[in-house]
Design a protein around this motif. Structure first.
Motif, short mmCIF file in Angstrom:
data_model
loop_
_atom_site.label_atom_id
_atom_site.label_comp_id
_atom_site.label_asym_id
_atom_site.label_seq_id
_atom_site.Cartn_x
_atom_site.Cartn_y
_atom_site.Cartn_z
N LYS A 2 6.13 16.17 -45.39
CA LYS A 2 5.25 17.34 -45.28
C LYS A 2 4.88 17.78 -46.70
CE LYS A 2 7.56 18.89 -41.06
NZ LYS A 2 8.43 19.94 -40.48
N LYS A 3 3.71 17.34 -47.14
CA LYS A 3 3.29 17.63 -48.51
C LYS A 3 2.25 18.74 -48.52
CE LYS A 3 1.81 13.78 -50.19
NZ LYS A 3 1.27 12.91 -51.27
N VAL A 4 2.41 19.68 -49.47
CA VAL A 4 1.45 20.75 -49.72
C VAL A 4 1.22 20.78 -51.22
CG1 VAL A 4 0.94 23.21 -49.45
CG2 VAL A 4 2.33 22.04 -47.73
N CYS A 5 0.03 21.20 -51.62
CA CYS A 5 -0.27 21.25 -53.06
C CYS A 5 -0.99 22.54 -53.40
CB CYS A 5 -1.12 20.05 -53.48
SG CYS A 5 -2.76 20.00 -52.71
N PHE A 56 -1.76 15.44 -47.25
CA PHE A 56 -1.32 16.83 -47.34
C PHE A 56 -1.56 17.57 -46.02
CE2 PHE A 56 -2.24 15.62 -51.72
CZ PHE A 56 -1.10 16.07 -52.37
N ILE A 57 -0.60 18.42 -45.65
CA ILE A 57 -0.75 19.23 -44.45
C ILE A 57 -1.40 20.57 -44.76
CG2 ILE A 57 1.23 18.13 -43.32
CD1 ILE A 57 2.81 20.75 -43.94
N THR A 88 -5.88 29.63 -49.36
CA THR A 88 -4.90 28.93 -48.54
C THR A 88 -5.62 28.05 -47.52
OG1 THR A 88 -3.37 30.82 -48.75
CG2 THR A 88 -2.92 29.24 -47.00
N ILE A 89 -5.20 26.80 -47.43
CA ILE A 89 -5.80 25.86 -46.46
C ILE A 89 -4.71 25.38 -45.52
CG2 ILE A 89 -7.04 23.68 -46.16
CD1 ILE A 89 -8.13 24.06 -49.03
N VAL A 90 -5.00 25.48 -44.23
CA VAL A 90 -4.00 25.15 -43.19
C VAL A 90 -4.60 24.12 -42.23
CG1 VAL A 90 -2.70 26.10 -41.25
CG2 VAL A 90 -2.95 27.44 -43.35
N THR A 91 -3.79 23.16 -41.82
CA THR A 91 -4.21 22.19 -40.81
C THR A 91 -4.07 22.81 -39.42
OG1 THR A 91 -3.53 20.32 -42.17
CG2 THR A 91 -3.81 19.91 -39.83
N THR A 92 -5.16 22.83 -38.67
CA THR A 92 -5.14 23.34 -37.30
C THR A 92 -5.56 22.20 -36.36
OG1 THR A 92 -7.48 24.00 -37.16
CG2 THR A 92 -5.96 25.54 -38.25
#
Length: 278
Positions: A2-5, A56-57, A88-92
Motif C-alpha cells: 500500500k504505497k502513498v506519496c 499508489f493507492i 489529498t487524492i484517494v482511490t474510490t
C-alpha cells in the motif's frame, strides 16, 4: 504494498512522509509505505492521472501542484470543488478523487490548541488573499464565523477571493485599514509568508484587537512568529501553525488505511525535532 506519496516541486522539505510513516508504524499497518515524489510542473498532471498505474493507492499534493491536481482529476469532494485545489487524492470505486483537507486542518488545530475558541463568537480577520487564505476563509464560514474580514495590500485580489468563494458575509480591507478590520474581531489569522524564517514580520498594530481574540499563524518555522510573540505579550491567546500541518493529514490517512490516527504531543515533538526546533 500500500504505497502513498506526496507530490511537489521541490518536495524534500515536506514533513508528510515523517508524519504518515509514524502513523503507519504506530498502527502496525502491514505492507504500507509513504514516500516523497518530486515532480516537475510540466509532468504533474500526467503523474497524478497515472497514480494507480504507478502503484499508489493515494497521494498528498503540495505546492505548486494543488490547482494542477484539481484540473487533472474528474472527481472531487465539495471542498476541493469550492477551492479549486486538491491536497489529498484517494482511490474510490469510481476512480481517483481529489479532496482538500487544508481547511479541516486549520479548524481542527484551533479546536485542539484553544478549546475555548468558538468560530461563532466574533468576526474572523484573515491577513492575505492567496491559496491558504481561500482554504481558511471557506473553513471559517462553514464553522460559523459571522463575518470574514480579509486584509490584503491589494484589495482587488481579496475581492476576487470573496466573489470566487461566494462568501456570504465578507468584507475587504486594505492594509492601511487593518485597525478597522481588527475592531471587535474574535480571531486574527495570518495566511501570508510574513513571519516565516528569512521573511519580514507582520507589522500591523494589534491594539484595536480585543484581548479575548485568538491570534494564530499558518507559519510554523519559527514556531512562534513575531506576530504570535507580540500577541502573547499583549495578553491574547495564541495558536501556532504546526497543528494545521498535522491535522490536515488525518483524513487522508484514514481514507487510505482505514484507521483514524491521532495528533499527539509525541508526533508534535517528532516533527519539531526534525525541524531542529526542540
Amino acid at each position: 504494498m500500500k504505497k502513498v506519496c506526496v507530490i511537489g516541486w521541490p518536495v524534500a522539505h515536506s514533513r508528510s512522509p515523517l508524519i504518515h510513516n509514524h502513523w503507519i508504524a504506530e498502527h502496525k499497518i502491514p505492507d504500507a509505505r509513504y514516500e516523497p515524489m518530486a515532480v516537475k510542473p510540466e509532468n504533474a498532471a500526467a503523474t497524478i492521472r497515472d497514480l494507480a498505474a504507478l502503484g499508489f493507492i493515494g497521494a498528498n499534493v503540495t505546492v505548486p501542484h494543488k490547482e494542477t491536481a484539481f484540473a487533472a482529476l474528474d472527481r472531487h469532494d465539495a471542498t476541493a470543488r469550492r477551492l479549486k485545489a486538491v491536497n489529498t487524492i484517494v482511490t474510490t470505486p469510481q476512480g481517483l478523487e481529489g479532496r482538500n483537507t487544508d481547511g479541516y486542518g486549520f479548524i481542527a488545530n484551533l479546536k485542539d490548541r484553544a478549546p475555548a475558541w468558538n468560530a461563532a463568537s466574533g468576526a474572523a480577520v484573515i491577513l492575505g488573499a492567496g491559496g491558504a487564505a481561500r482554504a481558511v476563509a471557506a473553513a471559517l464560514e462553514e464553522a460559523g464565523a459571522p463575518e470574514i474580514r480579509i486584509v490584503n495590500r491589494t484589495p482587488s485580489r481579496a475581492e476576487a477571493l470573496m466573489r470566487d468563494l461566494e462568501l456570504k458575509s465578507a468584507k475587504v480591507f486594505s492594509t492601511a485599514e487593518a485597525a478597522r478590520a481588527l475592531d471587535g474581531a474574535g480571531l486574527l489569522v495570518n495566511t501570508t509568508t510574513l513571519g516565516m524564517k528569512g521573511e519580514n514580520d507582520v507589522t500591523i498594530d494589534l491594539a484595536p484587537l480585543p484581548k479575548s481574540a485568538l491570534v494564530t499563524d499558518i507559519v510554523y518555522t519559527p514556531l512562534e512568529t513575531g506576530l504570535l510573540r507580540r500577541a502573547r505579550e499583549g495578553g491574547h491567546p495564541t495558536v501556532d501553525g504546526l497543528g494545521m500541518l498535522l491535522h490536515q493529514a488525518v483524513p487522508g490517512f484514514e481514507a487510505w488505511f482505514g484507521v483514524r490516527p491521532q495528533v499527539t504531543e509525541k508526533l508534535r515533538a517528532l516533527v519539531l525535532a526534525d525541524l531542529g526546533m526542540t
